[in-house]
Design a protein around this motif. Sequence first.
Motif, PDB file in Angstrom:
ATOM      1  N   ASN A   1     -34.842  85.348 -50.684  1.00 48.97           N
ATOM      2  CA  ASN A   1     -34.698  84.844 -52.050  1.00 48.97           C
ATOM      3  C   ASN A   1     -34.640  86.024 -53.023  1.00 48.97           C
TER       4      ASN A   1
ATOM      5  N   ASN B   1     -37.413  88.524 -47.832  1.00 53.57           N
ATOM      6  CA  ASN B   1     -36.231  89.100 -48.497  1.00 53.57           C
ATOM      7  C   ASN B   1     -34.982  88.221 -48.395  1.00 53.57           C
TER       8      ASN B   1
ATOM      9  N   ASN C   1     -39.401  88.504 -51.922  1.00 57.69           N
ATOM     10  CA  ASN C   1     -39.208  87.103 -52.323  1.00 57.69           C
ATOM     11  C   ASN C   1     -40.047  86.734 -53.542  1.00 57.69           C
TER      12      ASN C   1
ATOM     13  N   ASP D   1     -41.876  92.501 -48.834  1.00 64.53           N
ATOM     14  CA  ASP D   1     -41.144  91.250 -49.014  1.00 64.53           C
ATOM     15  C   ASP D   1     -40.953  91.038 -50.514  1.00 64.53           C
TER      16      ASP D   1
ATOM     17  N   CYS E   1     -32.670  83.033 -58.362  1.00 57.95           N
ATOM     18  CA  CYS E   1     -33.244  82.990 -57.018  1.00 57.95           C
ATOM     19  C   CYS E   1     -34.361  81.947 -56.950  1.00 57.95           C
TER      20      CYS E   1
END
Length: 299
Positions: free
Chosen positions: A48, A46, A160, A158, A37
Amino acid sequence: MASRLTTFQEILTRYEPVIGLEVHAQLLTRTKLFCSCANRFGDPPNTNVCPVCLGLPGALPVLSREAVTLAMKAALATNCTVQEESIWARKNYFYPDLPKGYQVSQFEKPLALEGWVEIPGEGGEARRVRLQRIHMEEDAGKLLHEGFAWSGEKSGVDFNRGGVPLIEMVTHPDLHSPEDAHEYLTALKAVLLYVEASDCNMEEGSLRCDANVSVRPRGTETLGTRAEIKNLNSFRHVAKALEHEIARQVAVIEAGGEVVQETRLWNADRGETAPMRSKEEAHDYRYFPEPDLPVLRVT
C-alpha cells in the motif's frame, strides 16, 4: 506485592507525580492522509505505497477531506475549539521508517485547542482532564526486527503505515497518579470509538500513548524534571510504567541526585524503564511551514 504497594503509597504521601499524556490515534479513513493508498492493517509489506507516501522526488501531497472530518469529530467530542486556520509543518528528523526525512505535522497552529475529557474524581464526582491541543500528522512506517529468515542480520522496513492519518492529543499535566492515567485513557478511547474517529486497536498500533512524568514534594508548585516514556502498548502497561518511573525518580532525588530529562523505553518483560535518548525539544526538530500544502481553512 503488598510491600511494594505500601512503598509506593508512602511515596505518594510525600511526593506528587505530575503526568501528561500524548495519545496518537490513527483515523479510521479508507485512504492515507496525502495520497490514495489504502489505510489498511495486515496487508503484505510495502503493497500500500506510492510515490507520495514513499517520499519520491517530485511527488506532491493532496489532503484527505475524510481525515480532516474525522479529526474535527474527535476535537468536538473532546470539547476542543477547532481553529478556522491551521498550518502544516515539516518536522525534521532522521529514522529509517521516515523516507522523506521529515514528518508532515502541525506545530504553531494546530487543528484544535483547549478541550477536556471527564474522568471519575474523588467522591464519584466528575473531574476534567484538560487537553492542550489536537493536531493532525502522518504516521511513519514500521521497522520489522524479527520473524524473517534474515532477521538475525538486518531489519526490514514496511512503509504500508507511512502516511496513515493520525491525530495527536496532548493533555495538560493534570494527571497525578497511574490510576488517573488509566481512567483518562479509558474515557478517551470510549469517546473516539463513539464518534467512529478511530478503532483504537492498540494491538495493531492504531492507538499509541507516550507519557511525560515528573515528581515534586507535596505542597510545592514548581514542576520537576520530566522523563518521557515510550513503548506503552496497553493501558495496563501505561499504569505499570508510570508507577515504576515515579518510584525511580523519587529514589534518585532521595539519594541526592538529579533527575535527567530524557526519553525512556518501557520494558514490559523486566517491569522497568530504561534510557533511550536525551529528550528532544521543539527546536531540535527544526519545524518550518510545509511549502507543498496550503493553509487548512475550516468554515
